[in-house]
Design a protein around this motif. Structure first.
Motif, PDB file in Angstrom:
ATOM      1  N   VAL A  86       0.743  -1.274   0.047  1.00 16.92           N
ATOM      2  CA  VAL A  86       0.149   0.086  -0.056  1.00 16.92           C
ATOM      3  C   VAL A  86       0.911   1.170   0.144  1.00 16.92           C
ATOM      4  O   VAL A  86       0.655   2.160  -0.697  1.00 16.92           O
ATOM      5  N   GLU A  87       2.074   1.243   0.607  1.00 14.10           N
ATOM      6  CA  GLU A  87       2.817   2.185   0.944  1.00 14.10           C
ATOM      7  C   GLU A  87       3.557   2.621  -0.669  1.00 14.10           C
ATOM      8  O   GLU A  87       3.647   3.901  -1.029  1.00 14.10           O
TER       9      GLU A  87
ATOM     10  N   ALA B 270       1.854   2.246  -3.563  1.00 12.02           N
ATOM     11  CA  ALA B 270       0.748   2.867  -4.242  1.00 12.02           C
ATOM     12  C   ALA B 270       0.546   4.469  -3.912  1.00 12.02           C
ATOM     13  O   ALA B 270       0.522   5.018  -4.682  1.00 12.02           O
ATOM     14  N   LEU B 271       0.726   4.385  -2.594  1.00 14.17           N
ATOM     15  CA  LEU B 271       0.754   6.033  -2.224  1.00 14.17           C
ATOM     16  C   LEU B 271       1.825   6.666  -2.656  1.00 14.17           C
ATOM     17  O   LEU B 271       1.534   7.962  -3.115  1.00 14.17           O
TER      18      LEU B 271
ATOM     19  N   VAL C  37      -3.394  -3.728  -7.423  1.00 15.75           N
ATOM     20  CA  VAL C  37      -2.942  -4.235  -6.159  1.00 15.75           C
ATOM     21  C   VAL C  37      -3.713  -5.341  -5.765  1.00 15.75           C
ATOM     22  O   VAL C  37      -4.769  -5.768  -6.378  1.00 15.75           O
TER      23      VAL C  37
ATOM     24  N   PRO D  49      -6.155  -2.542   1.696  1.00 16.89           N
ATOM     25  CA  PRO D  49      -6.102  -1.465   0.676  1.00 16.89           C
ATOM     26  C   PRO D  49      -7.344  -0.605   0.780  1.00 16.89           C
ATOM     27  O   PRO D  49      -7.222   0.453   0.668  1.00 16.89           O
TER      28      PRO D  49
ATOM     29  N   GLN E 261      -6.442   2.238   3.441  1.00 23.41           N
ATOM     30  CA  GLN E 261      -5.568   3.273   3.553  1.00 23.41           C
ATOM     31  C   GLN E 261      -5.433   3.570   1.853  1.00 23.41           C
ATOM     32  O   GLN E 261      -4.916   4.776   1.730  1.00 23.41           O
ATOM     33  N   LEU E 262      -5.654   2.791   0.828  1.00 26.82           N
ATOM     34  CA  LEU E 262      -5.268   3.025  -0.415  1.00 26.82           C
ATOM     35  C   LEU E 262      -6.526   3.731  -1.162  1.00 26.82           C
ATOM     36  O   LEU E 262      -6.616   4.652  -1.865  1.00 26.82           O
TER      37      LEU E 262
ATOM     38  N   ALA F 138      -6.985   7.025  -3.714  1.00 26.43           N
ATOM     39  CA  ALA F 138      -7.088   6.762  -5.267  1.00 26.43           C
ATOM     40  C   ALA F 138      -8.301   7.609  -5.751  1.00 26.43           C
ATOM     41  O   ALA F 138      -8.354   8.224  -6.779  1.00 26.43           O
TER      42      ALA F 138
END
Length: 328
Positions: free
Chosen positions: A157-158, A160-161, A174, A183, A186-187, A191
């Motif tokens: 996830v980190e 992706a951010l 993901v 996800p 946090q994601l 998004a």
């Protein structure tokens, strides 16, 4: 089939699409072009208009098979592929703009295309996301007409951010499933805020969430489910979502009790993913045409009840969260 917008690309894509890691043969078995074409055609016949592949799937044979079928069809079908996993050893130092441009050009040759709808960095090491020159290289490819959009496929996830800080990143791919809930927490909100399309892979946790496996299930020695359970070849999160196999089987039995009836657990697992409106598309794989049909059953299922959604969360919290939540 229902269609959703794939973030900044503007593409309207089938909410259930097709991933081609194992298309044309099971994991660990030789690629069979005829079988691959049958599977891809079956998906398109059913309304699938987004197909995800990669240059390392069967050494480019998957890319070639996808493009061959798509070019024969009258429907508009978007092709997404990936680059970067050819770099060995797979370290940050191996990533250079020149190498990545070369891989994109090789994919164009593999598929005999002038333009790729979506090119994705294929799970690069975390450090790569701190290097603007890598992402700028794809701007030049877009200006040259070789790609239409850039995305990233991530493990964390980190990552992706980090990737979404680059304005040219249009999509994030993901792992997200009943065994991997982080996800959504946090994601997904970030998004949505950045209009980044979310492509969900490994939705069935490498087959665990089909509900058809048991303690007696065995795998071909060349199948990643046999050799990568502890991350021996690549991130262990790609295999059973990083969940211990025996523990996963226990959790599956609990999930089955939430979804009694005729439909297999696999269909409900896919329908569960589609309950999240931030998801643009989910890309289950298939090694046979009947698996395509089975996957697509999910689109016709009713929405999960609040009790079922809460039940999935409870199973995750009890069996899986301590082991997986902070790892990815």
């Amino acid at each position: 089939m229902n269609y959703r917008t794939l973030g900044k690309t503007g593409f309207k894509v089938s909410e259930i699409s097709l991933g081609t890691w194992q298309v044309g043969g099971r994991w660990g078995e030789p690629f069979k072009e005829e079988n691959a074409e049958t599977i891809i055609n079956a998906a398109i016949d059913a309304g699938v208009n987004f197909i995800d592949t990669a240059d390392v799937y069967s050494d480019g044979l998957s890319e070639a098979a996808v493009a061959k079928v798509v070019k024969k069809r009258s429907e508009e079908v978007f092709i997404a592929t990936k680059c970067g996993r050819q770099i060995q050893p797979h370290t940050p130092e191996g990533y250079t703009p020149e190498k990545l441009v070369g891989y994109v050009e090789q994919s164009l040759r593999n598929m005999k295309l002038d333009t790729i709808d979506l090119i994705q960095l294929h799970c690069p090491p975390t450090e790569v996301y701190t290097r603007p020159e890598i992402f700028e290289a794809f701007d030049r490819l877009k200006e040259q007409g070789k790609i239409r959009n850039l995305g990233v496929s991530v493990e964390l996830v980190e990552e992706a951010l980090m990737a979404m800080k680059y304005p040219n990143v249009a999509t994030v791919q993901v792992i997200f499933n009943m065994f991997r809930l982080k996800p959504s927490e946090q994601l997904f909100p970030v998004a949505k805020e950045n209009n980044v399309g979310l492509i969900v892979r490994v939705p069935l946790a490498s087959g665990l969430l089909t509900g058809k496996m048991s303690h007696q299930t065995t795998f071909n020695s060349e199948d990643h489910r046999a050799f990568n359970r502890n991350g021996e070849a690549f991130d262990k999160g790609e295999t059973f979502s990083g969940v211990d196999f025996d523990l996963g089987l226990e959790a599956v039995e609990e999930l089955k009790r939430l979804f009694p009836g005729q439909e297999p657990l696999a269909a409900w697992a896919l329908r569960w993913v589609l309950m999240f409106p931030e998801v643009s598309t989910v890309i289950p794989g298939a090694s046979r045409p009947d698996q395509v049909a089975s996957n697509l059953q999910a689109a016709a299922l009713p929405a999960l009840t609040s009790e079922q959604m809460e039940g999935v969360r409870a199973v995750y919290d009890r069996y899986l969260k301590p082991a997986v939540h902070q790892q990815w």
